[in-house]
Scaffold this active site. Structure first.
Site, PDB file in Angstrom:
ATOM      1  N   HIS A  22       0.867  -1.072   0.009  1.00 27.45           N
ATOM      2  CA  HIS A  22      -0.128  -0.110  -0.129  1.00 27.45           C
ATOM      3  C   HIS A  22       1.014   1.131   0.109  1.00 27.45           C
ATOM      4  CE1 HIS A  22       0.967  -0.660   4.335  1.00 27.45           C
ATOM      5  NE2 HIS A  22       1.124   0.493   4.259  1.00 27.45           N
ATOM      6  N   HIS A  59       5.651   6.389  -0.856  1.00 28.32           N
ATOM      7  CA  HIS A  59       6.364   5.153  -1.156  1.00 28.32           C
ATOM      8  C   HIS A  59       5.495   4.027  -0.857  1.00 28.32           C
ATOM      9  CE1 HIS A  59       7.294   5.701   3.039  1.00 28.32           C
ATOM     10  NE2 HIS A  59       7.279   4.197   3.161  1.00 28.32           N
TER      11      HIS A  59
END
Length: 177
Positions: free
Chosen positions: A37, A119
């Site tokens: 995620h 990220h």
């Protein structure tokens, strides 16, 4: 008390591209692909009252859909690397969405988070040298999977565990088409 965070989901095809990067780094605890995620805001361990308030405030967000491009591989931690990540390009829509999450969480009394660096975490590191990490990163460049559309963000819950996950979607919030 649930441990909550908001995030963008990673599509299966992008997750598969990321999963192919697993292995070849001593001391790495690889994240399971179904748990990939892109975190927007870590909320933490909160009571049910605050969890409901957070979910209510998130429902008021009105933002456009956008695309995310992962761009290469990197590590966090400098001389003592602690994670291997796939950075996302900080497009305006992503940064504005995250900033709104940040403002809302501060409004309910949470402490500000550190500077946002979008990220996807691929591995958490223990006892990996900066040289080993640099060699790993160099051997897997260039890495640039296809950009993917983002049409919603989610509120995840998790249990405290080694390596993160499993994550459960508690609520989903659509972005405008």
């Amino acid at each position: 008390m649930p441990r909550l965070f908001t995030a963008l989901e990673i599509p299966a095809d992008v997750g598969q591209s990321l999963a192919l990067l697993r292995g070849g780094l001593p001391g790495a605890r690889w994240i399971d692909p179904e748990n990939y995620h892109l975190t927007l805001r870590f909320i933490g361990d909160v009571d049910d009252v605050l969890a409901r308030e957070v979910a209510y405030l998130l429902a008021g967000i009105r933002r456009p859909a956008f695309r995310v491009q992962l761009d290469g591989l990197d590590s966090f931690g400098g001389h003592k690397p602690r994670a291997v990540v796939a950075p996302a390009q900080p497009v305006r829509e992503l940064i504005e969405l995250q900033a709104e999450h940040e403002r809302l969480m501060q409004r309910v009394g949470l402490e500000p988070e550190r500077k946002y660096k979008p990220h996807v975490t691929l591995a958490r590191l223990r006892d990996a040298s900066s040289r080993q990490v640099a060699d790993y990163l160099a051997s897997r460049q260039p890495f640039r999977p296809a950009a993917f559309p983002v049409s919603r963000f989610v509120l995840y819950s998790s249990r405290a565990s080694v390596g993160g996950g499993p994550y459960v979607i508690e609520a989903e919030y659509p972005l405008a088409a």
